[in-house]
Structure formats: C-alpha cells, structure tokens
Design a protein around this motif. Structure first.
Motif, mmCIF file in Angstrom:
data_model
loop_
_atom_site.group_PDB
_atom_site.id
_atom_site.type_symbol
_atom_site.label_atom_id
_atom_site.label_comp_id
_atom_site.label_asym_id
_atom_site.label_seq_id
_atom_site.Cartn_x
_atom_site.Cartn_y
_atom_site.Cartn_z
ATOM 1 N N ALA A 156 0.855 -1.195 0.000
ATOM 2 C CA ALA A 156 0.000 0.000 0.000
ATOM 3 C C ALA A 156 0.886 1.237 0.000
ATOM 4 C CB ALA A 156 -0.935 0.017 1.203
ATOM 5 N N MET A 157 0.461 2.248 -0.752
ATOM 6 C CA MET A 157 1.168 3.530 -0.786
ATOM 7 C C MET A 157 0.256 4.552 -0.106
ATOM 8 S SD MET A 157 4.215 4.241 -2.071
ATOM 9 C CE MET A 157 4.577 3.530 -3.673
ATOM 10 N N LEU A 158 0.534 4.832 1.165
ATOM 11 C CA LEU A 158 -0.384 5.622 1.985
ATOM 12 C C LEU A 158 -0.017 7.095 2.093
ATOM 13 C CD1 LEU A 158 -1.033 3.178 4.975
ATOM 14 C CD2 LEU A 158 -2.392 3.516 2.903
ATOM 15 N N GLU A 159 1.077 7.519 1.470
ATOM 16 C CA GLU A 159 1.540 8.889 1.682
ATOM 17 C C GLU A 159 0.482 9.931 1.334
ATOM 18 O OE1 GLU A 159 5.285 6.463 1.310
ATOM 19 O OE2 GLU A 159 3.275 6.472 0.439
ATOM 20 N N THR A 160 -0.180 9.761 0.190
ATOM 21 C CA THR A 160 -1.157 10.761 -0.232
ATOM 22 C C THR A 160 -2.323 10.832 0.742
ATOM 23 O OG1 THR A 160 -0.533 10.286 -2.521
ATOM 24 C CG2 THR A 160 -2.519 11.574 -2.185
ATOM 25 N N GLN A 161 -2.703 9.700 1.311
ATOM 26 C CA GLN A 161 -3.773 9.687 2.311
ATOM 27 C C GLN A 161 -3.391 10.479 3.554
ATOM 28 O OE1 GLN A 161 -6.892 7.911 1.886
ATOM 29 N NE2 GLN A 161 -6.090 8.070 -0.207
ATOM 30 N N LEU A 162 -2.097 10.634 3.791
ATOM 31 C CA LEU A 162 -1.609 11.372 4.957
ATOM 32 C C LEU A 162 -1.272 12.817 4.616
ATOM 33 C CD1 LEU A 162 0.758 8.568 6.327
ATOM 34 C CD2 LEU A 162 -1.465 9.244 7.266
ATOM 35 N N GLY A 163 -1.615 13.241 3.391
ATOM 36 C CA GLY A 163 -1.339 14.608 2.966
ATOM 37 C C GLY A 163 0.055 14.816 2.414
ATOM 38 N N LEU A 164 0.778 13.730 2.147
ATOM 39 C CA LEU A 164 2.146 13.805 1.644
ATOM 40 C C LEU A 164 2.205 13.207 0.237
ATOM 41 C CD1 LEU A 164 3.841 12.520 4.925
ATOM 42 C CD2 LEU A 164 3.697 14.901 4.155
ATOM 43 N N VAL A 165 3.403 13.010 -0.287
ATOM 44 C CA VAL A 165 3.598 12.308 -1.551
ATOM 45 C C VAL A 165 4.658 11.235 -1.340
ATOM 46 C CG1 VAL A 165 3.010 14.341 -2.931
ATOM 47 C CG2 VAL A 165 5.413 13.864 -2.399
ATOM 48 N N PRO A 166 4.662 10.175 -2.143
ATOM 49 C CA PRO A 166 5.763 9.206 -2.074
ATOM 50 C C PRO A 166 7.045 9.895 -2.562
ATOM 51 C CG PRO A 166 3.873 8.339 -3.307
ATOM 52 C CD PRO A 166 3.659 9.810 -3.157
ATOM 53 N N ASP A 167 8.045 9.977 -1.692
ATOM 54 C CA ASP A 167 9.228 10.773 -2.040
ATOM 55 C C ASP A 167 10.534 10.009 -1.850
ATOM 56 O OD1 ASP A 167 9.186 10.643 0.732
ATOM 57 O OD2 ASP A 167 9.934 12.680 1.002
ATOM 58 N N LEU A 168 10.449 8.677 -1.740
ATOM 59 C CA LEU A 168 11.651 7.886 -1.498
ATOM 60 C C LEU A 168 12.003 7.055 -2.727
ATOM 61 C CD1 LEU A 168 10.880 6.912 2.197
ATOM 62 C CD2 LEU A 168 12.529 8.619 1.393
ATOM 63 N N ALA A 169 11.918 7.710 -3.887
ATOM 64 C CA ALA A 169 12.334 7.143 -5.173
ATOM 65 C C ALA A 169 11.454 5.991 -5.634
ATOM 66 C CB ALA A 169 13.803 6.699 -5.120
#
Length: 256
Positions: free
Chosen positions: A142-155
């Motif tokens: 699961a890619m949850l970053e956007t749900q937390l108000g962030l973006v996936p930023d670890l490449a």
C-alpha cells in the motif's frame, strides 16, 4: 549500523535484514543511514543483494512516532522539524533519505526483495527499489503517503509507474488501497509469489540462480533491458549489437 539493520556477506551474495519486528520494521532516518552506508561499503565481489525482514511484516513504513503527536524518535527529526526548514534544506534532507533507496539498482548488482506481510509507504518504496520482488502469499502492498497529505518521495514513483503504468500507479497512490499477492503478481509488482513458509528459501534460490551466469554478461544484459523502455525498436537493436560485440570480444580475450 544500528541494531535494527544487519548485513551478512557470503562470497558473491549480500543479505540485508531489517530487524525491528516489534515495530513491524518501521523506518526512521537511522534506518536510511544504515541502508545507504551498506550501499557505499559493499565488497566489490558482491553480485547479488537480498533484502529481507524479520517478523510478520516487511516494513510498516515510516515510524509513526515521527508524525505530529507521535512522541518522536530520540535524535531524529520529526516531520514538523523538516517543515520548519527553508525549501533548500528540506530538499537536501530528503535527498539524503533517498540515498537508502537508490543504490539497489546499480548496474553491477542484482537486488531481490523478499517481502512478507505489510509493505506500506516507505516499505513499499523499499521493495520497489529492488530489481526483483519475491513475495509471500500474505503480502499487502500500500502507498499511503497521499492519504496522509504527503507524496511518495523515497524514489518509489518511477519504478511503480514503470511496472504498472501511469493510470494504475495513480490509482494505487491516490486511494492508498492494499494490493494482495495475486494482484501484485498480475501487475508485475511481484516477480513471484510463494507460501509464507517458503519465502526465504525461494528468495535464496533465486539469488543463487542469478550468480550462475558470468558477471559481465549479467551486467550487460541488465543495462540492455534497463534502457529498452526509452529506446526505439531500432535503437534497441543497435544497443543489442553493441553489447554483443563487447561480449564476444571479452569472451575471446578473456577465455570465459
């Protein structure tokens, strides 16, 4: 290295283990410093790197103690601390974090992630950092970053798009939904799926198989395939000819 990341090398194989099962191998900047340090210090004769994790989960992602109200991790910056820096400092800090995720696809190595249980956020991105992923049948990406108000930023965004395409990657990131083993295999995220009890054995068998071919041939083939997505058909044919010319001359000169 910290007590939560282990490195063992045996000849051409290096095994990196996330070893904080009590926190489901949640990641902190210390984790990333350890992983980046391993990448910088690997012996030159290592050809294959196997990334695995102790416990029921591969990695539950960023340690929630680093989020606002989480209580913090001693000696590590919280997200609120990063937000208070100027843009250049934030950019530099994230670039340092990303180093832990970028070396796994080095042209002279083949990397395998053995993934079980939850691989969430930073855990998903760490699995995506590897060339191949052997997954247990209980895996949940699961890619949850956007749900937390962030973006996936670890490449992780580039390999995800490369594997599943733009539209599916967008849907996965924006919904934060879980991807089980069957779907991961269908999408190409999982190279193979095995019963949980067989995960370590299957990953090690793949690692051993990858060292069977001559190293220079493996390096050339990896580079050839890596460039295929950006070359035209004719450009790729030319790249094949160039690579094979090098291999033939190498074989003739070295007597492999």
């Amino acid at each position: 290295m910290s007590e939560y990341v282990r490195l063992e090398t045996t000849g051409q194989l290096a095994v990196v283990t996330l070893d904080n099962p009590d926190r489901r191998n949640a990641q902190t900047p210390a984790t990333w410093r350890d992983l980046a340090g391993i990448g910088r210090s690997l012996p030159g004769d290592v050809r294959v790197v196997l990334l695995r994790a102790e416990g029921t989960s591969f990695s539950a992602g960023l340690d929630r103690r680093l989020f606002p109200g989480g209580g913090g991790v001693p000696g590590e910056p919280a997200l609120t601390d990063l937000a208070e820096r100027d843009d250049a400092d934030v950019d530099a800090a994230i670039a340092v974090f990303q180093e832990a995720f970028t070396w796994w696809r080095r042209p002279d190595l083949v990397s395998i992630a053995a993934v079980q249980g939850h691989a969430v956020g930073a855990g998903f991105q760490l699995a995506l950092a590897c060339d191949l992923r052997v997954c247990a049948d209980d895996v949940q990406f699961a890619m949850l970053e956007t749900q937390l108000g962030l973006v996936p930023d670890l490449a992780g965004t580039k390999p995800l798009v490369d594997l599943v395409g733009h539209a599916r990657a967008l849907e996965i990131c924006l919904t934060g939904r879980r991807i089980g083993a069957a779907e991961a295999a269908a999408l190409g995220i999982a190279t193979s799926v095995v019963p949980r009890a067989d995960l370590d054995t299957a990953a090690l068998a793949l690692a051993n198989a990858l060292t069977a071919a001559p190293r220079n041939a493996v390096v050339e083939t990896k580079a050839l395939l890596a460039g295929a997505t950006t070359r035209s058909y004719d450009e790729q044919r030319a790249a094949e000819r160039e690579a094979q010319t090098r291999r033939l001359k190498d074989l003739l000169g070295a007597g492999e």
